[in-house]
Design a protein around this motif. Structure first.
Motif, PDB file in Angstrom:
ATOM      1  N   ASN A 102       0.811  -1.214   0.000  1.00 24.62           N
ATOM      2  CA  ASN A 102       0.000   0.000   0.000  1.00 24.62           C
ATOM      3  C   ASN A 102       0.846   1.267   0.000  1.00 24.62           C
ATOM      4  O   ASN A 102       0.438   2.279  -0.569  1.00 24.62           O
ATOM      5  CB  ASN A 102      -0.950  -0.024   1.194  1.00 24.62           C
ATOM      6  N   GLN A 103       2.014   1.211   0.587  1.00 21.72           N
ATOM      7  CA  GLN A 103       2.926   2.346   0.496  1.00 21.72           C
ATOM      8  C   GLN A 103       3.399   2.511  -0.936  1.00 21.72           C
ATOM      9  O   GLN A 103       3.496   3.636  -1.442  1.00 21.72           O
ATOM     10  CB  GLN A 103       4.118   2.126   1.434  1.00 21.72           C
ATOM     11  N   MET A 104       3.675   1.396  -1.613  1.00 19.55           N
ATOM     12  CA  MET A 104       4.081   1.476  -3.019  1.00 19.55           C
ATOM     13  C   MET A 104       2.926   1.958  -3.886  1.00 19.55           C
ATOM     14  O   MET A 104       3.118   2.755  -4.811  1.00 19.55           O
ATOM     15  CB  MET A 104       4.572   0.108  -3.500  1.00 19.55           C
ATOM     16  N   LYS A 105       1.722   1.508  -3.578  1.00 19.37           N
ATOM     17  CA  LYS A 105       0.549   1.871  -4.381  1.00 19.37           C
ATOM     18  C   LYS A 105       0.276   3.379  -4.321  1.00 19.37           C
ATOM     19  O   LYS A 105       0.038   4.025  -5.351  1.00 19.37           O
ATOM     20  CB  LYS A 105      -0.660   1.083  -3.857  1.00 19.37           C
ATOM     21  N   THR A 106       0.310   3.955  -3.136  1.00 22.10           N
ATOM     22  CA  THR A 106       0.104   5.400  -3.019  1.00 22.10           C
ATOM     23  C   THR A 106       1.262   6.178  -3.637  1.00 22.10           C
ATOM     24  O   THR A 106       1.067   7.233  -4.233  1.00 22.10           O
ATOM     25  CB  THR A 106      -0.080   5.800  -1.549  1.00 22.10           C
ATOM     26  N   GLY A 107       2.486   5.628  -3.501  1.00 21.28           N
ATOM     27  CA  GLY A 107       3.645   6.290  -4.087  1.00 21.28           C
ATOM     28  C   GLY A 107       3.575   6.319  -5.605  1.00 21.28           C
ATOM     29  O   GLY A 107       3.922   7.335  -6.240  1.00 21.28           O
ATOM     30  N   ILE A 108       3.141   5.240  -6.215  1.00 17.86           N
ATOM     31  CA  ILE A 108       3.009   5.193  -7.674  1.00 17.86           C
ATOM     32  C   ILE A 108       1.953   6.186  -8.141  1.00 17.86           C
ATOM     33  O   ILE A 108       2.119   6.872  -9.160  1.00 17.86           O
ATOM     34  CB  ILE A 108       2.658   3.766  -8.129  1.00 17.86           C
ATOM     35  N   SER A 109       0.852   6.301  -7.394  1.00 12.73           N
ATOM     36  CA  SER A 109      -0.195   7.263  -7.746  1.00 12.73           C
ATOM     37  C   SER A 109       0.350   8.686  -7.715  1.00 12.73           C
ATOM     38  O   SER A 109       0.017   9.516  -8.575  1.00 12.73           O
ATOM     39  CB  SER A 109      -1.381   7.114  -6.787  1.00 12.73           C
ATOM     40  N   ASP A 110       1.169   8.983  -6.717  1.00  9.23           N
ATOM     41  CA  ASP A 110       1.819  10.293  -6.673  1.00  9.23           C
ATOM     42  C   ASP A 110       2.711  10.511  -7.886  1.00  9.23           C
ATOM     43  O   ASP A 110       2.744  11.603  -8.470  1.00  9.23           O
ATOM     44  CB  ASP A 110       2.654  10.422  -5.399  1.00  9.23           C
ATOM     45  N   MET A 111       3.449   9.471  -8.294  1.00  8.90           N
ATOM     46  CA  MET A 111       4.380   9.608  -9.407  1.00  8.90           C
ATOM     47  C   MET A 111       3.659   9.819 -10.736  1.00  8.90           C
ATOM     48  O   MET A 111       4.183  10.469 -11.638  1.00  8.90           O
ATOM     49  CB  MET A 111       5.286   8.384  -9.482  1.00  8.90           C
ATOM     50  N   VAL A 112       2.451   9.284 -10.862  1.00 10.34           N
ATOM     51  CA  VAL A 112       1.656   9.557 -12.057  1.00 10.34           C
ATOM     52  C   VAL A 112       1.339  11.051 -12.133  1.00 10.34           C
ATOM     53  O   VAL A 112       1.486  11.680 -13.195  1.00 10.34           O
ATOM     54  CB  VAL A 112       0.359   8.725 -12.035  1.00 10.34           C
ATOM     55  N   ALA A 113       0.909  11.615 -11.013  1.00  9.66           N
ATOM     56  CA  ALA A 113       0.603  13.046 -10.973  1.00  9.66           C
ATOM     57  C   ALA A 113       1.854  13.890 -11.189  1.00  9.66           C
ATOM     58  O   ALA A 113       1.826  14.911 -11.888  1.00  9.66           O
ATOM     59  CB  ALA A 113      -0.048  13.400  -9.639  1.00  9.66           C
ATOM     60  N   ILE A 114       2.968  13.457 -10.624  1.00  9.47           N
ATOM     61  CA  ILE A 114       4.230  14.193 -10.777  1.00  9.47           C
ATOM     62  C   ILE A 114       4.690  14.159 -12.235  1.00  9.47           C
ATOM     63  O   ILE A 114       5.186  15.165 -12.774  1.00  9.47           O
ATOM     64  CB  ILE A 114       5.299  13.608  -9.838  1.00  9.47           C
ATOM     65  N   ALA A 115       4.539  13.012 -12.905  1.00  9.00           N
ATOM     66  CA  ALA A 115       4.891  12.922 -14.321  1.00  9.00           C
ATOM     67  C   ALA A 115       4.061  13.898 -15.149  1.00  9.00           C
ATOM     68  O   ALA A 115       4.560  14.503 -16.108  1.00  9.00           O
ATOM     69  CB  ALA A 115       4.699  11.495 -14.823  1.00  9.00           C
ATOM     70  N   LYS A 116       2.794  14.064 -14.775  1.00 12.28           N
ATOM     71  CA  LYS A 116       1.936  15.026 -15.472  1.00 12.28           C
ATOM     72  C   LYS A 116       2.439  16.448 -15.278  1.00 12.28           C
ATOM     73  O   LYS A 116       2.521  17.227 -16.242  1.00 12.28           O
ATOM     74  CB  LYS A 116       0.506  14.891 -14.934  1.00 12.28           C
ATOM     75  N   VAL A 117       2.795  16.793 -14.060  1.00 11.62           N
ATOM     76  CA  VAL A 117       3.282  18.146 -13.767  1.00 11.62           C
ATOM     77  C   VAL A 117       4.597  18.424 -14.496  1.00 11.62           C
ATOM     78  O   VAL A 117       4.824  19.527 -14.997  1.00 11.62           O
ATOM     79  CB  VAL A 117       3.461  18.327 -12.242  1.00 11.62           C
ATOM     80  N   MET A 118       5.459  17.406 -14.605  1.00  7.79           N
ATOM     81  CA  MET A 118       6.775  17.579 -15.219  1.00  7.79           C
ATOM     82  C   MET A 118       6.769  17.365 -16.730  1.00  7.79           C
ATOM     83  O   MET A 118       7.810  17.491 -17.375  1.00  7.79           O
ATOM     84  CB  MET A 118       7.763  16.604 -14.580  1.00  7.79           C
ATOM     85  N   ARG A 156      -7.360  15.031  -8.853  1.00  4.03           N
ATOM     86  CA  ARG A 156      -8.232  14.057  -9.501  1.00  4.03           C
ATOM     87  C   ARG A 156      -7.421  12.993 -10.243  1.00  4.03           C
ATOM     88  O   ARG A 156      -7.833  11.835 -10.301  1.00  4.03           O
ATOM     89  CB  ARG A 156      -9.190  14.780 -10.441  1.00  4.03           C
ATOM     90  N   LEU A 157      -6.305  13.400 -10.797  1.00  2.00           N
ATOM     91  CA  LEU A 157      -5.440  12.422 -11.461  1.00  2.00           C
ATOM     92  C   LEU A 157      -4.872  11.428 -10.447  1.00  2.00           C
ATOM     93  O   LEU A 157      -4.733  10.232 -10.754  1.00  2.00           O
ATOM     94  CB  LEU A 157      -4.314  13.148 -12.206  1.00  2.00           C
ATOM     95  N   ARG A 158      -4.530  11.895  -9.264  1.00  4.20           N
ATOM     96  CA  ARG A 158      -4.050  10.978  -8.228  1.00  4.20           C
ATOM     97  C   ARG A 158      -5.101   9.907  -7.922  1.00  4.20           C
ATOM     98  O   ARG A 158      -4.788   8.724  -7.759  1.00  4.20           O
ATOM     99  CB  ARG A 158      -3.730  11.747  -6.931  1.00  4.20           C
TER     100      ARG A 158
END
Length: 560
Positions: free
Chosen positions: A182-198, A299-301
């Motif tokens: 679950n720590q990995m799952k939430t972290g991956i969701s954050d990285m999806v949003a971060i990839a969008k921002v970057m 919302r992307l997260r």
């Protein structure tokens, strides 16, 4: 005798003329004060015209006519305004009470709850008998133990904006997800949003194989990776591996700053990406702030967490079998995250009800793990603060006090319970205890041998679909499941008030309060802790504020 000194008045106005004064006197009396002499004393006299006007004012007001109409008009307007205020106050009160299916908590119950909290937190010198003087309201009951919170006023709001387009990529980011499932799952969701921002292309994340469970499973073993790529294609580009043109580039190693805002990634991290073309984020846990982010990013997260990160068919099929078996008699069941496991007890330093040998074993484990910074912990103090996992016996007493009958089915979504007695104290009160180990066959479990993260995914799915979810420690799984259940319509999740519960159970064990008193206080304390719609609020300390993934409202849940 009254005489008017007109000569002096005339002289004052015009010293050269004193003959014809009568017209001047009339003009002066209409315009200013005159001097009157009473028995030789000189006094000011009010303007006669003004005096006469004041004398006529009040009779004119109450005389039928426009003045009375004006008064009546404004009186009616004031009355109408007061009625509107009363109406809105009443509507707000009814909305807050959330009356649903004739089972509700009255304002009197809330008053009792507040007083109960006060009584419990005042210390050991409290006069317990004071609570007996406050009975529950007659003919009104607390909500049924299986009834979920009212969610009629809320809906998911995670749709993409029509203006939201995928920009050309600035480079590639590699992601190493650390921690448990679950720590990995939430972290991956954050990285999806971060990839969008970057404006970056995300390479399929690699999973942690060195955590406590040492699970060798990779991303494709746990998640439906094709669904992940296709679902997010309108948001970001996701690839299986680096293209040949970038494979030879040495990635720039980076651990992003925890709880960062979007500007950190759009400015500083984007500049690094444009320069190095490939960045490897070595940590993913809590790298994005809970609050203060644009709505499209929030919302992307949620789309990534709750929609894109779908488990494999193998995991979902086993979970469906277990759920079917739990509901074979059409009765509801509880999913219990009993986090009384060896690693968590060692990490928190909690050893209540354990033997001295078990306590020492936990202490040695805590000292041997390098990244656990806190080595010396007062476990009893932690327990009083409400930050220890509940023991199996405490859970049994808690569920009984809430009102769950002894034949309730309980599915434990956790690993092996630590201690020589294990889960015995809970099973003595609730014999219908299930886990994936005793509910599935050996053949069904064989693909999951030594794959703790895959089994955790099975447990996650069962917990998500359970009638009631109860957790005993606010860890990563508890946060992820309760947030997902809110996202799916505020399914009932009981959130124990451990700090106050520990004080209550200790006093009951000392004979200071009866079981009836104890049970009533536990019910009232948890009447509003059932996973309903409560706004997530920013905290003064970012690390201690409520997690976005534990409560995606606001952000991904909106009010109708």
């Amino acid at each position: 005798m009254l005489t008017i000194s007109v000569t002096s008045i005339a002289a004052t106005e015009d010293p050269s003329s004193t003959a014809d004064v009568s017209p001047r006197i009339v003009r002066l009396m209409a315009r200013r004060r005159v001097i009157e002499s009473v028995d030789g004393n000189v006094l000011p006299m009010r303007n006669a015209v003004l005096f006469r006007r004041k004398g006529r004012f009040w009779p004119d007001i109450f005389r039928p006519g426009r003045y009375m109409c004006i008064l009546m008009f404004w009186g009616l307007m004031t009355l109408l305004f007061m009625m509107l205020l009363a109406k809105f106050a009443l509507l707000n009160t009814l909305h807050d009470l959330k009356l649903d299916q004739s089972e509700f908590i009255t304002a009197r119950s809330v008053e009792i709850s507040i007083r109960t909290n006060k009584l419990i937190t005042e210390g050991d010198n409290i006069i317990i008998s004071e609570f007996k003087k406050i009975p529950l309201p007659p003919k009104l009951t607390l909500p049924d133990i299986w009834t979920k919170p009212n969610a009629d006023l809320y809906y998911k709001c995670v749709q993409r904006s029509s203006k939201d387009i995928r920009d050309p990529t600035n480079g590639y980011i590699l992601v190493h997800s650390n921690g448990g499932l679950n720590q990995m799952k939430t972290g991956i969701s954050d990285m999806v949003a971060i990839a969008k921002v970057m404006n970056a292309t995300l390479v399929l994340p690699s999973l942690d194989h060195n955590s406590f469970w040492t699970d060798p499973s990779d991303f494709k073993d746990i998640f439906d990776w094709k669904h992940f790529v296709e679902y997010l294609e309108e948001d970001i580009s996701v690839v299986d591996h680096l293209p040949p043109a970038y494979a030879s580039i040495k990635p720039h190693q980076r651990a992003p700053v925890s709880y960062s805002k979007a500007s950190y990634y759009s400015n500083q991290m984007s500049s690094l990406l444009k320069k190095h073309k490939v960045i490897n984020f070595t940590h993913t846990d809590s790298r994005l702030a809970n609050n203060g982010l644009p709505n499209p990013i929030q919302r992307l997260r949620c789309r990534a967490m709750y929609e894109a990160l779908k488990f494999t068919d193998e995991i979902l099929e086993l979970a469906d079998k277990l759920i079917t078996r739990l509901r074979d008699d059409d009765k509801p069941f509880i999913a219990l995250h009993l986090r009384y496991e060896k690693d968590m007890l060692a990490f928190t330093g909690c050893s209540h009800n354990l033997s001295k040998a078990e306590d020492e074993e936990l202490r040695q484990l805590r000292r041997s793990v390098r990244h656990w910074k806190e080595k010396h912990i007062n476990g009893e103090e932690r327990r009083r603060q409400g930050v220890c996992p509940m023991t199996p016996r405490e859970v049994a007493v808690f569920l009984e006090a809430i009102g769950f009958p002894s034949d309730t089915k309980i599915y434990i979504v956790a690993g092996n319970i630590y201690g020589q007695d294990g889960v015995k104290a809970l099973q003595d009160k609730y014999p219908n205890i299930y886990t994936h180990s005793n509910l599935a066959t050996e053949d069904e479990l064989s693909p999951f041998n030594n794959r703790q993260n895959k089994l955790a995914a099975v447990d996650y799915t069962v917990a998500l679909e359970s009638d009631v979810f109860v957790f005993t420690y606010d860890g990563n799984m508890a946060k992820a499941v309760q947030g997902h259940r809110k996202y799916e319509g505020f399914r009932k999740t009981i959130i124990p008030d451990k700090k106050n519960f520990v004080k209550l159970i200790d006093r009951m064990d000392k004979g200071l309060i009866s079981w009836e008193e104890f049970s009533m206080k536990v019910k009232i304390l948890h009447a509003n802790r059932t996973g309903g719609a409560v706004l997530r609020k920013p905290g003064k300390v970012v690390k201690s504020e409520e997690s976005f993934y534990a409560n995606p409202y606001p952000g991904c849940i909106c009010e109708k």
